[in-house]
Scaffold this motif. Structure first.
Motif, mmCIF file in Angstrom:
data_model
loop_
_atom_site.group_PDB
_atom_site.id
_atom_site.type_symbol
_atom_site.label_atom_id
_atom_site.label_comp_id
_atom_site.label_asym_id
_atom_site.label_seq_id
_atom_site.Cartn_x
_atom_site.Cartn_y
_atom_site.Cartn_z
ATOM 1 N N PRO A 195 0.950 -1.052 0.184
ATOM 2 C CA PRO A 195 0.132 0.109 -0.129
ATOM 3 C C PRO A 195 0.864 1.173 -0.078
ATOM 4 C CG PRO A 195 0.255 -0.981 2.353
ATOM 5 C CD PRO A 195 0.658 -1.902 1.436
ATOM 6 N N LYS A 196 0.419 2.210 -0.654
ATOM 7 C CA LYS A 196 1.078 3.591 -0.602
ATOM 8 C C LYS A 196 0.369 4.445 0.375
ATOM 9 C CE LYS A 196 2.141 3.428 -5.445
ATOM 10 N NZ LYS A 196 1.950 4.162 -6.870
ATOM 11 N N THR A 242 -3.670 7.753 5.370
ATOM 12 C CA THR A 242 -4.308 7.048 4.472
ATOM 13 C C THR A 242 -3.640 6.008 3.683
ATOM 14 O OG1 THR A 242 -5.947 8.929 3.899
ATOM 15 C CG2 THR A 242 -6.038 7.075 2.320
ATOM 16 N N THR A 244 -3.365 3.456 0.305
ATOM 17 C CA THR A 244 -4.293 3.061 -0.949
ATOM 18 C C THR A 244 -3.581 1.680 -1.146
ATOM 19 O OG1 THR A 244 -4.654 5.463 -1.460
ATOM 20 C CG2 THR A 244 -4.814 3.793 -3.313
ATOM 21 N N TYR A 245 -4.342 0.752 -1.350
ATOM 22 C CA TYR A 245 -3.926 -0.768 -1.998
ATOM 23 C C TYR A 245 -4.092 -0.843 -3.453
ATOM 24 C CZ TYR A 245 -3.265 -1.958 2.942
ATOM 25 O OH TYR A 245 -3.324 -2.154 4.230
ATOM 26 N N ASP A 251 -11.421 -0.384 -9.345
ATOM 27 C CA ASP A 251 -10.822 0.763 -8.258
ATOM 28 C C ASP A 251 -9.692 0.228 -7.203
ATOM 29 O OD1 ASP A 251 -12.511 -0.794 -7.172
ATOM 30 O OD2 ASP A 251 -13.499 0.923 -6.224
ATOM 31 N N ASP A 252 -8.966 0.938 -6.880
ATOM 32 C CA ASP A 252 -8.041 0.663 -5.634
ATOM 33 C C ASP A 252 -8.903 0.870 -4.455
ATOM 34 O OD1 ASP A 252 -5.975 0.381 -7.428
ATOM 35 O OD2 ASP A 252 -5.324 2.645 -7.084
ATOM 36 N N SER A 253 -8.274 0.304 -3.306
ATOM 37 C CA SER A 253 -9.229 0.257 -2.006
ATOM 38 C C SER A 253 -8.150 1.026 -1.059
ATOM 39 C CB SER A 253 -9.374 -1.083 -1.544
ATOM 40 O OG SER A 253 -9.869 -1.143 -0.506
ATOM 41 N N SER A 254 -8.943 1.686 0.030
ATOM 42 C CA SER A 254 -8.152 2.439 0.818
ATOM 43 C C SER A 254 -8.666 2.289 2.155
ATOM 44 C CB SER A 254 -8.130 3.928 0.508
ATOM 45 O OG SER A 254 -9.605 4.711 0.401
ATOM 46 N N GLU A 256 -8.170 4.852 6.106
ATOM 47 C CA GLU A 256 -7.816 5.925 6.526
ATOM 48 C C GLU A 256 -8.172 6.127 8.053
ATOM 49 O OE1 GLU A 256 -8.633 10.137 4.348
ATOM 50 O OE2 GLU A 256 -9.900 10.302 6.111
#
Length: 338
Positions: A195-196, A242, A244-245, A251-254, A256
């Motif tokens: 993840p970022k 946050t 982000t995967y 779409d990506d998943s996040s 937070e």
């Protein structure tokens, strides 16, 4: 005859002896044969999941003629059973039920780490690892207790990432000008696609470093560290982290998490004093001080002069002092809080 060999588990990592299905050519005791892998791993749909896995078989001489194979069984540990499900077999290049499975560890180095790709919800299950050494050396399935199938490696698949962990200095309040350390961590079940992590409402003086780290159970997480000096501008600021995967979906998943920073400012309840506090003579330098229980601030020295001397008159001095007092009090009211 088959017999279970056991050892206690600690934390959420399994360190267990293997259930010997058949041993040919070498004898191995429960004291020198074991596997180490996490008890559970959580995967995100559309991504991959890595199962860290190591094993040890002592009294075993490395031999170039020996071939070592790894097998992953789903749901049941019985390899020869007609209803057994072999998800992966490195000896026959078998991959079933998955788009791809790769053993990234080197079995010759006692490393059975494996990556399962493009995880879907129906992949949630218990998985057993089987080791085979040919010709006629050892065949064994990781199964510490055949009667209790819960003591296996379980893959839990979810559509949403796990919650983030945001840690700070464990202070409800921080003093202005003190150094604040924040850390945010996110699970990285797929180290190839970690993840970022990003931050919002970042203080002006912040420094951020991010790295992928291995945890005690050999799974990995991304850690992001932010260091800054607390300022009055940061008081009641909501700082968010946050993660982000990336995944093979539309779409990506996040995930937070947010914390509010409370900064203790100085001064509060401003009091004006003249130093020295006794009667002063013309030409004496005086200093105005604003002080509270957390600290104090002082103005630059001001020289008192009398009317007729070079410099401002007494009335002007009084006006300046009064103006300074007013400014300090307004500053205290506007920027200071308890």
């Amino acid at each position: 005859m088959s017999s279970p060999l056991r050892t206690p588990m600690a934390g959420n990592q399994i360190t267990c002896f293997i259930f010997i299905s058949s041993v040919l050519g070498h004898a191995h005791s429960a004291d020198d044969t074991y596997f180490v892998m996490p008890q559970t791993v959580t995967a995100l749909t559309g991504s991959c999941v890595q199962i860290p896995c190591t094993f040890n078989i002592s009294n075993f001489e490395d031999n170039l003629k020996i071939k070592i194979y790894g097998i992953w069984l789903k749901n049941k540990s019985q390899y020869a059973s007609k209803d057994s499900f072999i998800a992966f077999n490195s000896s026959e290049n078998i991959i079933r039920g998955f788009s791809d499975i790769k053993m990234t560890g080197d079995l010759n180095e006692r490393n059975c780490t494996t990556v399962f790709y493009n995880i879907m919800m129906n992949h949630s299950d218990r998985y057993y690892f089987r080791l085979e050494m040919e010709p006629n050396v050892l065949r064994a399935t990781f199964n510490p207790n055949p009667a209790d199938s819960s003591n296996t490696v379980r893959i839990n698949v979810t559509d949403s990432p796990q919650p983030l962990e945001l840690e700070h200095s464990k202070l409800q309040y921080v003093m202005e000008e003190t150094t604040v350390n924040l850390s945010c961590s996110a699970e990285a079940p797929c180290p190839a696609q970690p993840p970022k992590i990003s931050w919002s409402n970042i203080p002006e003086s912040a420094r951020i470093t991010t790295q992928l780290q291995e945890k005690p159970d050999k799974t990995q997480s991304v850690f992001s560290y932010m260091t800054f000096k607390a300022s009055y501008k940061d008081h009641k600021k909501n700082i968010s982290c946050t993660a982000t995967y990336p995944r093979n979906t539309s779409d990506d998943s996040s995930a937070e998490t947010t914390m509010m920073l409370r900064v203790l400012l100085l001064p509060t309840e401003t009091h004006i004093t003249i130093n020295p506090s006794t009667s002063v003579s013309i030409g004496t330098n005086v200093t105005l001080t604003a002080q509270d229980k957390y600290g104090s601030q002082s103005t630059a020295a001001i020289q008192l002069t009398a009317e007729g001397q070079d410099g401002p008159s007494t009335a002007m001095i009084a006006g300046c002092v009064g103006g300074i007092v007013a400014v300090l009090m307004l500053s205290a009211i506007g920027f200071c809080t308890r």
